[in-house]
Enzyme design. Structure first.
Site, short mmCIF file in Angstrom:
data_model
loop_
_atom_site.label_atom_id
_atom_site.label_comp_id
_atom_site.label_asym_id
_atom_site.label_seq_id
_atom_site.Cartn_x
_atom_site.Cartn_y
_atom_site.Cartn_z
N LYS A 112 0.83 -1.22 0.00
CA LYS A 112 0.00 0.00 0.00
C LYS A 112 0.87 1.27 0.00
CE LYS A 112 -1.77 1.56 4.06
NZ LYS A 112 -1.49 2.96 4.42
N ASN A 113 1.85 1.29 0.88
CA ASN A 113 2.60 2.54 1.04
C ASN A 113 3.63 2.78 -0.06
OD1 ASN A 113 1.05 3.12 3.22
ND2 ASN A 113 2.57 2.49 4.75
N CYS A 132 -4.76 12.48 13.34
CA CYS A 132 -5.56 11.28 13.09
C CYS A 132 -5.46 10.37 14.31
CB CYS A 132 -5.14 10.58 11.81
SG CYS A 132 -3.59 9.72 11.94
N ARG A 138 0.06 14.51 13.16
CA ARG A 138 0.88 14.15 12.00
C ARG A 138 1.14 15.40 11.17
NH1 ARG A 138 -1.26 8.62 9.48
NH2 ARG A 138 0.76 8.73 8.41
N ASP A 169 4.49 0.49 12.01
CA ASP A 169 3.30 -0.15 11.45
C ASP A 169 3.14 -1.61 11.88
OD1 ASP A 169 2.65 2.22 10.24
OD2 ASP A 169 3.41 1.65 8.26
N ARG A 212 -8.74 -0.56 4.52
CA ARG A 212 -7.88 0.47 3.94
C ARG A 212 -6.53 -0.10 3.53
NH1 ARG A 212 -6.45 4.78 7.57
NH2 ARG A 212 -5.20 5.13 5.73
N1 EPU Z 1 6.80 14.24 10.82
C1 EPU Z 1 7.08 15.56 11.10
N2 EPU Z 1 6.88 16.47 10.10
C2 EPU Z 1 6.44 16.13 8.87
C3 EPU Z 1 6.20 14.79 8.59
C4 EPU Z 1 6.39 13.86 9.59
O1 EPU Z 1 7.47 15.89 12.21
O2 EPU Z 1 6.31 17.01 8.02
C5 EPU Z 1 6.99 13.23 11.87
C6 EPU Z 1 5.72 12.42 12.12
O3 EPU Z 1 4.87 13.05 13.05
C7 EPU Z 1 6.28 11.12 12.64
C8 EPU Z 1 7.55 10.96 11.85
O4 EPU Z 1 7.88 12.26 11.37
O5 EPU Z 1 6.61 11.24 14.00
C9 EPU Z 1 7.47 10.01 10.70
O6 EPU Z 1 6.30 10.25 9.92
P1 EPU Z 1 6.30 10.09 8.35
O7 EPU Z 1 6.15 11.40 7.71
O8 EPU Z 1 7.46 9.24 7.95
O9 EPU Z 1 4.96 9.30 8.12
P2 EPU Z 1 4.14 9.36 6.79
O10 EPU Z 1 5.03 9.52 5.64
O11 EPU Z 1 3.00 10.30 6.97
C10 EPU Z 1 4.25 6.80 6.29
C11 EPU Z 1 3.26 5.68 6.15
C12 EPU Z 1 2.69 5.35 7.52
C13 EPU Z 1 3.83 4.96 8.44
C14 EPU Z 1 4.86 6.08 8.50
C15 EPU Z 1 6.08 5.74 9.33
C16 EPU Z 1 2.44 6.06 3.92
C17 EPU Z 1 1.32 6.41 3.03
N3 EPU Z 1 2.21 6.09 5.23
O12 EPU Z 1 3.52 7.91 6.80
O13 EPU Z 1 1.83 4.24 7.34
O14 EPU Z 1 3.34 4.68 9.74
O15 EPU Z 1 5.31 6.41 7.17
O16 EPU Z 1 6.73 4.64 8.81
O17 EPU Z 1 3.51 5.71 3.46
C18 EPU Z 1 0.07 2.76 7.82
O18 EPU Z 1 0.31 2.19 6.75
O19 EPU Z 1 -0.69 2.26 8.71
C19 EPU Z 1 0.71 4.04 8.10
C20 EPU Z 1 0.27 4.89 9.03
#
Ligand code: EPU
Length: 424
Positions: free
Chosen positions: A22-23, A117, A122, A308, A400
């Site tokens: 998915k990701n 969320c 986030r 995850d 999802r």
């Molecule tokens: N963060 C910041 N600033 C930002 C973005 C992120 O401080 O601008 C922080 C977040 O709050 C968190 C950390 O950085 O503490 C990592 O978050 P990240 O941005 O890597 O998460 P994401 O890219 O929004 C993806 C996956 C998530 C998974 C996370 C961490 C996708 C679509 N989603 O989210 O997947 O948990 O990386 O590995 O790729 C899931 O599949 O259930 C899911 C939530």
């Protein structure tokens, strides 16, 4: 509304085909905005989130349809709209992945701020900072991020945040950089396999991305990208969930397609728990003997233990012979499953971003409420081994991100059924 009814106590045995990730799929679909011509994506999972991304892309002028083989064909037909509205973004955070492609290709991206969320705050500050580094102007308009640029200029950008790098911010900056003028260097880039898969797709389209999978990614901008055919990597989180399903039911599963190199942290922890994991002919073979040893787990960015899989690992450790400790370093509030597992007889105590897990002899079936995708998976795993019947409400969370989970589990011996709330 639907729920899963699970009668616990059966040992899982057999083969499971792991679906596409998915990701990896979601940002790669968003990247189609950058491309002139048709892309064909193979191994795209059939998930609610993939459908949601298709709806968003359709609004943004990208036509997408599956052929008879299941491959998805994507093609930009209209470049007028560059606005991802609240109504769609609030349903799926990964919608934010259209921001980089829209800015790079249409010179304008208006994307609703996703907000918090169930798994906690986030923020998207790193996405905005990364995209501003190309020289884009940024404004917040009615809860939307509005980024505009006459042209994008490559630069150096540091994407480290308080919890490590960001996976989708790395994806956004990498995608935008493909069409920027000159060289972009992304320092403290996320190293997740999904970032590598996106880079491979972009390169197949004619981009010049190097270093994906390391903390420094370099992108040399090109004039345009052309369509390409790409196969999405297998879902390491789905594979990990089934590994834990084998472990928790004292079972024996072969996970076709699962890649050991994507799952080393989980494999290391599960082996310490006493689970037997071997490379199989077509994937990974997992089997378990009854006694589970307690372990300490800390979630970290890749190649560390994935957030995850934190909830699913917690379900397993509920039954270990002693006390385990799990610390969540990515989303310190991602613990809504703790209260639900306790309803099933677990002994979990949360202290800040850490949960202390006192192993119990058994879990007992109960009605429980899913709060997010991975918490739902944890409750299903607990239900597989609990004495009696467990009902996991709000199946839409699981839909999802897990393709046909009840069908896959039932095929290897689980007693699980999807029911309607109105079913007798
Ligand atoms: N963060 C910041 N600033 C930002 C973005 C992120 O401080 O601008 C922080 C977040 O709050 C968190 C950390 O950085 O503490 C990592 O978050 P990240 O941005 O890597 O998460 P994401 O890219 O929004 C993806 C996956 C998530 C998974 C996370 C961490 C996708 C679509 N989603 O989210 O997947 O948990 O990386 O590995 O790729 C899931 O599949 O259930 C899911 C939530």
């Amino acid at each position: 509304m639907q729920f899963f009814e699970i009668v616990g106590g059966t040992r899982l045995k057999g083969t499971v085909d792991i679906s596409g990730a998915k990701n990896a799929a979601l940002p790669i679909m968003a990247a189609s905005i950058l491309v002139d011509g048709e892309s064909i994506l193979h191994n795209l999972p059939d998930l609610a989130d993939v459908g949601q991304m298709q709806t968003l892309l359709a609004r943004l002028g990208v036509k997408s349809e599956r052929d008879a083989s299941g491959a998805m064909h994507l093609r930009v037909e209209d470049e007028m709209n560059a606005h991802a509205e609240y109504e769609l973004v609030s349903k799926m955070r990964a919608s934010v992945c259209v921001m980089g492609p829209l800015l790079a290709k249409r010179r304008r991206a208006q994307v609703s701020m996703p907000g918090g969320c169930a798994i906690g705050d986030r923020p998207i500050d790193l996405h905005i900072l990364g995209l501003q580094s190309f020289g884009a102007d940024f404004e917040l308009v009615n809860g939307d991020v509005l980024l505009r640029a006459k042209k994008l200029k490559g630069n150096e950008v540091f994407l480290g945040g308080p919890f490590g790098s960001s996976v989708t911010a790395t994806a956004n900056v990498m995608m935008a950089a493909t069409l920027a003028e000159g060289r972009t260097v992304i320092a403290s880039a996320a190293c997740e396999p999904e970032v590598v898969d996106l880079a491979n797709y972009l390169n197949a389209c004619g981009a010049r991305v190097a270093g994906a999978g390391t903390p420094e990614i370099t992108v040399e901008g090109v004039e345009s990208l052309h369509g390409a055919e790409h196969r999405i990597i297998p879902d390491r989180i789905e594979a990990g969930t089934f590994m834990i399903a084998a472990a928790i039911t004292n079972g024996d599963l072969e996970l076709h397609g699962a890649r050991m190199e994507h799952m080393r942290a989980l494999v290391d922890r599960l082996r310490r728990v006493g689970v037997v994991i071997e490379r199989g002919e077509k994937g990974i073979a997992v089997s378990s003997s009854r006694r589970l040893e307690p372990v300490v787990i800390t979630t970290q960015p890749f190649p560390g233990f994935p957030t995850d899989l934190q909830a699913q690992a917690m379900a397993l450790l509920c039954l270990a012979d002693g006390n385990s400790v799990i610390t969540e370093k990515i989303y310190p509030d991602r613990f809504l499953h703790v209260g639900e597992l306790n309803r099933m007889g677990a002994q979990l105590r949360k202290e800040g971003p850490t949960v202390i897990i006192e192993g119990v002899k058994r879990l007992v079936g109960a009605p429980v409420m899913a709060s997010d995708l991975r918490a739902s998976a944890a409750l299903i795993l607990a239900g597989l081994v609990a004495k009696g019947t467990t009902r996991v409400h709000r199946t839409y969370h699981i839909d999802r991100g897990y393709e046909s989970i009840e069908t896959k589990l039932a095929a290897v011996g689980a007693n699980i059924r999807r029911m309607n709330e109105t079913s007798p």
